[in-house]
Each structure stands twice: as structure tokens, then as C-alpha cells.
Design a protein around this motif. Structure first.
Motif, PDB file in Angstrom:
ATOM      1  N   ALA A   8       3.905 -14.738   2.361  1.00 36.43           N
ATOM      2  CA  ALA A   8       3.046 -13.881   1.532  1.00 36.43           C
ATOM      3  C   ALA A   8       2.595 -14.544   0.234  1.00 36.43           C
ATOM      4  O   ALA A   8       1.634 -14.102  -0.382  1.00 36.43           O
ATOM      5  CB  ALA A   8       3.769 -12.568   1.231  1.00 36.43           C
ATOM      6  N   SER A   9       3.298 -15.606  -0.179  1.00 35.87           N
ATOM      7  CA  SER A   9       2.903 -16.251  -1.441  1.00 35.87           C
ATOM      8  C   SER A   9       1.874 -17.355  -1.206  1.00 35.87           C
ATOM      9  O   SER A   9       1.367 -17.939  -2.159  1.00 35.87           O
ATOM     10  CB  SER A   9       4.137 -16.871  -2.119  1.00 35.87           C
ATOM     11  OG  SER A   9       4.577 -17.993  -1.357  1.00 35.87           O
ATOM     12  N   GLY A  10       1.565 -17.652   0.044  1.00 35.23           N
ATOM     13  CA  GLY A  10       0.673 -18.775   0.342  1.00 35.23           C
ATOM     14  C   GLY A  10      -0.791 -18.417   0.186  1.00 35.23           C
ATOM     15  O   GLY A  10      -1.140 -17.273  -0.134  1.00 35.23           O
ATOM     16  N   THR A  11      -1.651 -19.385   0.422  1.00 36.77           N
ATOM     17  CA  THR A  11      -3.098 -19.166   0.255  1.00 36.77           C
ATOM     18  C   THR A  11      -3.566 -18.052   1.178  1.00 36.77           C
ATOM     19  O   THR A  11      -4.217 -17.101   0.741  1.00 36.77           O
ATOM     20  CB  THR A  11      -3.863 -20.477   0.577  1.00 36.77           C
ATOM     21  OG1 THR A  11      -3.272 -21.524  -0.179  1.00 36.77           O
ATOM     22  CG2 THR A  11      -5.328 -20.359   0.211  1.00 36.77           C
ATOM     23  N   VAL A  12      -3.231 -18.136   2.465  1.00 33.50           N
ATOM     24  CA  VAL A  12      -3.633 -17.100   3.428  1.00 33.50           C
ATOM     25  C   VAL A  12      -2.849 -15.819   3.159  1.00 33.50           C
ATOM     26  O   VAL A  12      -3.419 -14.724   3.023  1.00 33.50           O
ATOM     27  CB  VAL A  12      -3.391 -17.569   4.882  1.00 33.50           C
ATOM     28  CG1 VAL A  12      -3.645 -16.432   5.865  1.00 33.50           C
ATOM     29  CG2 VAL A  12      -4.252 -18.786   5.212  1.00 33.50           C
ATOM     30  N   GLY A  13      -1.530 -15.956   3.047  1.00 39.81           N
ATOM     31  CA  GLY A  13      -0.650 -14.786   2.946  1.00 39.81           C
ATOM     32  C   GLY A  13      -0.940 -13.921   1.730  1.00 39.81           C
ATOM     33  O   GLY A  13      -0.832 -12.691   1.800  1.00 39.81           O
ATOM     34  N   ALA A  14      -1.331 -14.517   0.625  1.00 37.43           N
ATOM     35  CA  ALA A  14      -1.598 -13.730  -0.590  1.00 37.43           C
ATOM     36  C   ALA A  14      -2.810 -12.822  -0.385  1.00 37.43           C
ATOM     37  O   ALA A  14      -2.824 -11.680  -0.857  1.00 37.43           O
ATOM     38  CB  ALA A  14      -1.809 -14.660  -1.780  1.00 37.43           C
ATOM     39  N   PHE A  15      -3.822 -13.315   0.329  1.00 38.90           N
ATOM     40  CA  PHE A  15      -4.988 -12.458   0.615  1.00 38.90           C
ATOM     41  C   PHE A  15      -4.595 -11.319   1.555  1.00 38.90           C
ATOM     42  O   PHE A  15      -5.038 -10.187   1.392  1.00 38.90           O
ATOM     43  CB  PHE A  15      -6.130 -13.282   1.231  1.00 38.90           C
ATOM     44  CG  PHE A  15      -6.878 -14.090   0.214  1.00 38.90           C
ATOM     45  CD1 PHE A  15      -7.782 -13.484  -0.641  1.00 38.90           C
ATOM     46  CD2 PHE A  15      -6.681 -15.464   0.104  1.00 38.90           C
ATOM     47  CE1 PHE A  15      -8.476 -14.228  -1.600  1.00 38.90           C
ATOM     48  CE2 PHE A  15      -7.365 -16.213  -0.846  1.00 38.90           C
ATOM     49  CZ  PHE A  15      -8.254 -15.601  -1.698  1.00 38.90           C
ATOM     50  N   VAL A  16      -3.753 -11.625   2.535  1.00 39.02           N
ATOM     51  CA  VAL A  16      -3.320 -10.610   3.495  1.00 39.02           C
ATOM     52  C   VAL A  16      -2.477  -9.555   2.771  1.00 39.02           C
ATOM     53  O   VAL A  16      -2.682  -8.338   2.952  1.00 39.02           O
ATOM     54  CB  VAL A  16      -2.499 -11.257   4.637  1.00 39.02           C
ATOM     55  CG1 VAL A  16      -2.002 -10.203   5.609  1.00 39.02           C
ATOM     56  CG2 VAL A  16      -3.331 -12.317   5.357  1.00 39.02           C
ATOM     57  N   ALA A  17      -1.553 -10.027   1.933  1.00 35.19           N
ATOM     58  CA  ALA A  17      -0.671  -9.088   1.224  1.00 35.19           C
ATOM     59  C   ALA A  17      -1.488  -8.177   0.322  1.00 35.19           C
ATOM     60  O   ALA A  17      -1.260  -6.965   0.279  1.00 35.19           O
ATOM     61  CB  ALA A  17       0.362  -9.869   0.412  1.00 35.19           C
ATOM     62  N   SER A  18      -2.460  -8.740  -0.374  1.00 36.53           N
ATOM     63  CA  SER A  18      -3.178  -7.875  -1.306  1.00 36.53           C
ATOM     64  C   SER A  18      -4.068  -6.890  -0.550  1.00 36.53           C
ATOM     65  O   SER A  18      -4.211  -5.737  -0.961  1.00 36.53           O
ATOM     66  CB  SER A  18      -3.887  -8.698  -2.383  1.00 36.53           C
ATOM     67  OG  SER A  18      -5.220  -8.814  -2.126  1.00 36.53           O
ATOM     68  N   ALA A  19      -4.624  -7.284   0.605  1.00 36.27           N
ATOM     69  CA  ALA A  19      -5.454  -6.338   1.382  1.00 36.27           C
ATOM     70  C   ALA A  19      -4.591  -5.213   1.960  1.00 36.27           C
ATOM     71  O   ALA A  19      -4.952  -4.031   1.875  1.00 36.27           O
ATOM     72  CB  ALA A  19      -6.172  -7.079   2.503  1.00 36.27           C
ATOM     73  N   LEU A  20      -3.439  -5.552   2.535  1.00 31.65           N
ATOM     74  CA  LEU A  20      -2.615  -4.531   3.204  1.00 31.65           C
ATOM     75  C   LEU A  20      -1.852  -3.658   2.204  1.00 31.65           C
ATOM     76  O   LEU A  20      -1.532  -2.505   2.493  1.00 31.65           O
ATOM     77  CB  LEU A  20      -1.649  -5.194   4.190  1.00 31.65           C
ATOM     78  CG  LEU A  20      -2.312  -5.851   5.416  1.00 31.65           C
ATOM     79  CD1 LEU A  20      -1.269  -6.570   6.274  1.00 31.65           C
ATOM     80  CD2 LEU A  20      -3.058  -4.817   6.262  1.00 31.65           C
ATOM     81  N   ALA A  21      -1.591  -4.207   1.006  1.00 33.43           N
ATOM     82  CA  ALA A  21      -0.829  -3.447  -0.003  1.00 33.43           C
ATOM     83  C   ALA A  21      -1.605  -2.225  -0.488  1.00 33.43           C
ATOM     84  O   ALA A  21      -1.013  -1.297  -1.040  1.00 33.43           O
ATOM     85  CB  ALA A  21      -0.481  -4.343  -1.182  1.00 33.43           C
ATOM     86  N   GLU A  22      -2.918  -2.212  -0.272  1.00 35.43           N
ATOM     87  CA  GLU A  22      -3.706  -1.040  -0.688  1.00 35.43           C
ATOM     88  C   GLU A  22      -3.300   0.210   0.085  1.00 35.43           C
ATOM     89  O   GLU A  22      -3.491   1.324  -0.377  1.00 35.43           O
ATOM     90  CB  GLU A  22      -5.211  -1.293  -0.446  1.00 35.43           C
ATOM     91  CG  GLU A  22      -5.785  -2.355  -1.365  1.00 35.43           C
ATOM     92  CD  GLU A  22      -7.223  -2.723  -0.996  1.00 35.43           C
ATOM     93  OE1 GLU A  22      -7.860  -1.996  -0.204  1.00 35.43           O
ATOM     94  OE2 GLU A  22      -7.697  -3.756  -1.499  1.00 35.43           O
ATOM     95  N   ARG A  23      -2.763  -0.007   1.297  1.00 41.29           N
ATOM     96  CA  ARG A  23      -2.494   1.166   2.162  1.00 41.29           C
ATOM     97  C   ARG A  23      -1.071   1.227   2.704  1.00 41.29           C
ATOM     98  O   ARG A  23      -0.718   2.205   3.354  1.00 41.29           O
ATOM     99  CB  ARG A  23      -3.451   1.129   3.381  1.00 41.29           C
ATOM    100  CG  ARG A  23      -4.908   1.190   3.032  1.00 41.29           C
ATOM    101  CD  ARG A  23      -5.803   1.059   4.252  1.00 41.29           C
ATOM    102  NE  ARG A  23      -5.817  -0.259   4.866  1.00 41.29           N
ATOM    103  CZ  ARG A  23      -6.537  -1.295   4.426  1.00 41.29           C
ATOM    104  NH1 ARG A  23      -7.304  -1.161   3.362  1.00 41.29           N
ATOM    105  NH2 ARG A  23      -6.495  -2.471   5.038  1.00 41.29           N
TER     106      ARG A  23
END
Ligand SMILES: NC(=O)c1ccc[n+]([C@@H]2O[C@H](COP(=O)([O-])OP(=O)(O)OC[C@H]3O[C@@H](n4cnc5c(N)ncnc54)[C@H](OP(=O)(O)O)[C@@H]3O)[C@@H](O)[C@H]2O)c1
Length: 199
Positions: A8-23
Motif C-alpha cells: 500500500a505504500s508503493g507507487t501503485v498501492g498508494a493510488f489503490v489505497a487512496s481510491a478504496l479508502a473513500e468507501r
């Protein structure tokens, strides 16, 4: 949903975490960072992580290392890095996680464009990415309890161009926010056995 994101801290993972954290409720995992620590190269570490986080509805992997190097000089040991880390690391997340994830839960793994659009120095990445895509297609037809599995296969991220740019001349970089949509489709949608390309 309660969603574990490995890497989740990586380049890809950070974008995924921030998108999914909305919901959703997100549990972040990494080998040196996150809410829980895991080394995906070690199945006992994977099992400990799953046992410590409790019941999950989805597992996303945005981790996995491969060795980049000129094919003429690539050694067996250098190929083994990608096989152990990006390939079997992600496969083992599924092997251990399938027993512990909630009914109807999902796995989303990460492969990449080099499976079918190779570049110089990327033979190990091409090998591993192709294997991951094949694995999710096959695992999907046998997973029990309504479990689903997909791969996201991104092109090179715009945000990774400062480091990966020289390898990917002529490739169209994709913004991380767009790559994250494919993970949302996999986790929040109904499809299984798919490779979601983001090009
Ligand atoms: N970036 C791109 O353009 C791109 C394009 C297509 C595909 N991909 C694929 O996407 C995946 C992620 O790439 P990235 O660029 O986001 O990498 P990255 O920025 O280096 O991030 C890697 C992430 O994985 C974690 N990690 C590393 N080794 C681990 C291990 N042994 N066990 C558990 N977690 C580990 C890291 O956290 P810690 O530091 O805490 O361990 C970090 O959160 C890779 O498989 C890559 O091949 C990337």
C-alpha cells in the motif's frame, strides 16, 4: 468492506489505497511499512499477517519484485528473484488467504504490460507477468465459496516515468488514478478470472 492492500505504500498501492479508502476500511501491509508487516516471499509470514488482521472481504496485492537486466547476461539466480517474489509471493497470498477470507471475497493481483509488450531488460518481468495472468484465469474456475480472483495489468505509470522511463520509450504512461480504477472494478465489481489491462 475490509480490504487488505499489500504494498500500500508503493507507487501503485498508494493510488489503490487512496481510491478504496473513500468507501472501505483499509488495512495496509508492507515489509517495512503499513498497519501490518509481511514478507510475501515467506508463507509463514503471510499466514501470521492473515491471522493478525482478522476476517477480510478482499485482498489486493500491489507488491512484487523482479530483476531487470540484459537478457544475454541474466542468470538463473536473477530469474529466481521474480519467481520467488512477484510470482510465488502473490500466489502464496492466495493459497494462504483462500482459507481465511470471507465467503464471496476477492483477490486482486498485479501483473503488467510486459507480459505481451516486452522491452529490453524485461525478460523476467515478462515471464512473471504472463504467469500471473495465467494463474488468475485458472484459479478463478476452481476457487470455492464464491471467491473471486483477477489481475490488474498496468502499463508503466506516469508517476514511475522518472525511474522507469528509459526502459519504456514509446509506451503511453498511465496515471496512477486510472490504474486504481481497475483495482476498484476488481474488488467492488462481480467479475472473476479477468486480467484488467490499463493502457
Ligand atoms: N510502477 C509501475 O509503473 C508499474 C507498472 C506495471 C506493473 N507494476 C507492478 O506493480 C507492483 C508494484 O510496483 P510499484 O512501482 O508500486 O512498486 P514500489 O513503489 O516499489 O512499491 C512496492 C510496495 O510493495 C511493498 N513490498 C516490497 N517488498 C515486499 C515484500 N517482500 N513483502 C511485502 N510487501 C513488499 C513495499 O512496501 P515496504 O517497503 O514496506 O516493503 C511497497 O509498498 C509491482 O509488481 C510492479 O511490477 C508497476
Amino acid at each position: 468492506m475490509k480490504i487488505l492492500i499489500v504494498g500500500a505504500s508503493g507507487t501503485v498501492g498508494a493510488f489503490v489505497a487512496s481510491a478504496l479508502a473513500e468507501r472501505h476500511q483499509i488495512v495496509k501491509a508492507g515489509s517495512k511499512s503499513g498497519d501490518v508487516r509481511v514478507d510475501i516471499k515467506d508463507s509463514s509470514s503471510i499466514r501470521k499477517m492473515f491471522e493478525s488482521v482478522g476476517k477480510l472481504d478482499a485482498v489486493v496485492s500491489a507488491a512484487g519484485k523482479v530483476h531487470f537486466g540484459e537478457f544475454a547476461k541474466m542468470t538463473e539466480a536473477e530469474f529466481a528473484i521474480g519467481l520467488k517474489d512477484k510470482l510465488m509471493g502473490q500466489v502464496n497470498l492466495v493459497l494462504v488467504g483462500r482459507e481465511l477470507i470471507a465467503d464471496g471475497g476477492s483477490f486482486t493481483l498485479t501483473s503488467g504490460v510486459l507480459s505481451h509488450d516486452p522491452v529490453r531488460a524485461g525478460s523476467s518481468a515478462s515471464l512473471v507477468n504472463g504467469a500471473i495472468d495465467g494463474f488468475v484465469r485458472a484459479a478463478a474456475i476452481e476457487l470455492p465459496r464464491g471467491l473471486r480472483i483477477n489481475a490488474v495489468s498496468p502499463g508503466v505509470l506516469l508517476e514511475s516515468m522518472p525511474s522507469y522511463g528509459p526502459y519504456f520509450r514509446g509506451h503511453q504512461p498511465v496515471p496512477g488514478t486510472r490504474v486504481a480504477l481497475a483495482y476498484a472494478k476488481s474488488v467492488e465489481g462481480a467479475r472473476t478470472g479477468q486480467v484488467f489491462e490499463v493502457l
